[in-house]
Design an enzyme around this catalytic site. Structure first.
Site, mmCIF file in Angstrom:
data_model
loop_
_atom_site.group_PDB
_atom_site.id
_atom_site.type_symbol
_atom_site.label_atom_id
_atom_site.label_comp_id
_atom_site.label_asym_id
_atom_site.label_seq_id
_atom_site.Cartn_x
_atom_site.Cartn_y
_atom_site.Cartn_z
ATOM 1 N N GLU A 133 10.907 9.321 9.086
ATOM 2 C CA GLU A 133 9.799 10.231 9.428
ATOM 3 C C GLU A 133 8.447 9.524 9.405
ATOM 4 O OE1 GLU A 133 9.901 13.880 10.239
ATOM 5 O OE2 GLU A 133 8.193 12.816 11.034
ATOM 6 N N LYS B 159 8.417 1.239 12.060
ATOM 7 C CA LYS B 159 8.551 1.579 13.504
ATOM 8 C C LYS B 159 8.919 0.369 14.341
ATOM 9 C CE LYS B 159 4.292 0.876 12.028
ATOM 10 N NZ LYS B 159 3.150 1.414 11.360
ATOM 11 N N GLU C 32 -1.906 -2.657 10.414
ATOM 12 C CA GLU C 32 -0.690 -3.425 10.168
ATOM 13 C C GLU C 32 -1.060 -4.763 9.524
ATOM 14 O OE1 GLU C 32 2.500 -2.158 10.989
ATOM 15 O OE2 GLU C 32 1.093 -0.504 11.081
ATOM 16 N N LYS D 252 5.891 3.291 18.415
ATOM 17 C CA LYS D 252 6.006 4.716 18.073
ATOM 18 C C LYS D 252 6.384 5.550 19.294
ATOM 19 C CE LYS D 252 2.681 4.224 14.296
ATOM 20 N NZ LYS D 252 1.250 4.195 13.984
ATOM 21 N N THR E 146 0.830 -1.221 0.000
ATOM 22 C CA THR E 146 0.000 0.000 0.000
ATOM 23 C C THR E 146 0.858 1.262 0.000
ATOM 24 O OG1 THR E 146 -1.619 -1.231 1.291
ATOM 25 C CG2 THR E 146 -1.855 1.154 1.273
HETATM 26 N N1 HSE Z 1 -1.194 0.613 11.564
HETATM 27 C C1 HSE Z 1 -0.697 1.933 11.750
HETATM 28 C C2 HSE Z 1 -1.820 2.791 12.292
HETATM 29 C C3 HSE Z 1 -0.201 2.477 10.448
HETATM 30 O O1 HSE Z 1 -2.971 2.364 12.257
HETATM 31 O O2 HSE Z 1 -1.547 3.871 12.788
HETATM 32 C C4 HSE Z 1 0.576 3.748 10.569
HETATM 33 O O3 HSE Z 1 1.748 3.591 11.310
#
Ligand code: HSE
Length: 422
Positions: A128, A104, A189, A204, A12
């Site tokens: 980023e 991440k 994810e 994160k 994607t």
């Molecule tokens: N799976 C992650 C989210 C994608 O839903 O935020 C972006 O890092």
């Protein structure tokens, strides 16, 4: 100046990078003087349509054709997850390629290894897109805000969870239906358990805290709880009490090298800036000693917002940026969640019989937890009892809940959500 790019992982986000380059490479060159040239794309599957047209000769199933190519300066890694992404990124750096990644999981878990290798190989490492999707939060913290000592971070940093909680609240959707929609929109994810169990938020938060507090904040030190036990009932009670439920990543500086850091669902007063952050939007509310409070807001997941952050990194790299660097050797100490205090919302599901409430209150009292208010509206065999507590230490609260849940009159595990001050 021209930057030659090899893209590994044509899913994607990878397709999003191609779309942006096809649409905007000319504009980017006009604005920055940087020509972004996509030389090759590697993926195990090079036949499925990604909704974007690419010349077939740039597609390959072999990552070596990118890692070993003399005409490629930078590798964009969009495989995601720990392996094989880790091995591929390390090999690419050893082959002299700079890295731009959205990964991440990789960065938070292998922080030291990534930066040590980048330094040894004299390549740049950019990430980023790993936090906050399209929001340029990493470059803001490491550059524009660098004069500040960051004191607090409150982040809604998982788009999937925020989308699910918003849909449950606004449209009365079931959890599973909202998750399906988030997946269909390309937010989740590959393994959505990472989203809904809070792991992605912890990845994160580990990155955000490490760059904010000046030392590596290890993933394992972040106490992590997701949203899988939140029901429509909790969302409705929260509304009635003047709160909104969000999954937060929270980090606070306690001293020069000690912080608290946790991920959990939280009840936020409805007049708080974070409470109006809905759908796939992310927000990072931070307090710096000079800047004071500030909030970043934008799309935290999805194809084009995330790809936008990746393309931004490519231009910074072209401008001789050094990329992210590991701050200090020493890890930052994270205080045990047990000693962190908060007010709490509890939903106990109990048999509707005489004396049950007294037993629950007795256990809370024994663990030093004071009740601020209590609501029981329904009658029936089993009823939800909502208890709001005064300030309590998490360890004491967990011990009390474990004891309450052993009472024969209790049907389900008690749900516990901390309250964020307004
Ligand atoms: N799976 C992650 C989210 C994608 O839903 O935020 C972006 O890092």
């Amino acid at each position: 100046m021209q930057i030659n790019i090899g893209l590994i992982g044509f899913g994607t986000i990878g397709a999003g990078v191609v779309k942006i380059l096809q649409k905007s490479a000319g504009l980017i060159e006009k604005k920055t003087g940087v020509r972004l040239c996509l030389k090759r794309i590697a993926d195990l599957d090079i036949t499925t349509s990604r909704g974007v047209v690419v010349e077939p000769e740039i597609l390959t199933t072999k990552v070596e054709e990118i890692i070993g190519a003399d005409d490629i300066d930078v590798v964009i890694e969009l495989i995601g997850g720990y392996e094989p992404a880790r091995t591929i990124v390390l090999s690419a750096m050893r082959a002299g390629k700079s890295i731009v990644t959205a990964n991440k999981a990789l960065l938070s878990r292998y922080w030291e290894e990534m930066f040590q290798t980048a330094t040894e190989c004299q390549v740049a490492f950019y990430a980023e897109a790993s936090v906050g999707g399209g929001i340029p939060i990493i470059s803001s913290i490491t550059q524009g805000l660098v004069a500040n000592e960051i004191q607090e971070i409150y982040g809604i940093i998982n788009g999937t969870c925020n989308y699910i909680l918003t849909k449950m609240s606004d449209e009365g959707l079931e959890f599973s239906e909202a998750l399906k929609q988030a997946q269909a929109n390309g937010y989740a994810e590959a393994n959505p358990a990472f989203d809904i169990e809070g792991v992605d938020t912890a990845h994160k938060l580990s990155i955000l805290s490490s760059i904010s507090f000046g030392g590596h904040v290890q993933l394992e030190s972040i106490s992590t709880q997701g949203i899988t036990r939140i029901t429509k009932l909790d969302i409705d009670y929260a509304k009635e009490l003047g709160f909104v439920i969000k999954l937060l990543g929270i980090a606070k500086r306690l001293s020069a090298n000690e912080i608290e850091a946790s991920v959990h669902p939280a009840m936020i007063p409805e007049n708080h800036l974070l409470s109006s952050v809905n759908d796939v939007f992310n927000a990072i509310y931070m307090v710096g000693d000079f800047i004071g409070p500030m909030m970043f807001y934008g799309k935290g997941a999805g194809q084009l917002p995330t790809a936008s952050a990746i393309v931004g990194d490519l231009v910074m790299l072209a401008h001789q940026g050094k990329g992210l660097r590991s701050t200090k050797e020493a890890a930052i100490k994270v205080r045990k969640a047990d000693t962190i205090s908060s007010k709490y919302y509890l939903r106990v599901t109990a048999e509707d019989s005489t004396g049950v409430l007294a037993s629950i209150a007795g256990i809370l009292g024994k663990h030093g937890i004071s009740i601020a208010s209590c609501i029981q509206k329904e009658r029936g065999q089993f009823v939800p009892i909502i208890i709001l507590t005064h300030e309590a230490e998490e360890g004491n609260l967990r011990a009390a809940i474990a004891e309450i849940d052993k009472l024969p009159e209790i049907k389900d595990e008690t749900v516990c959500i901390s309250l964020v001050a307004g």
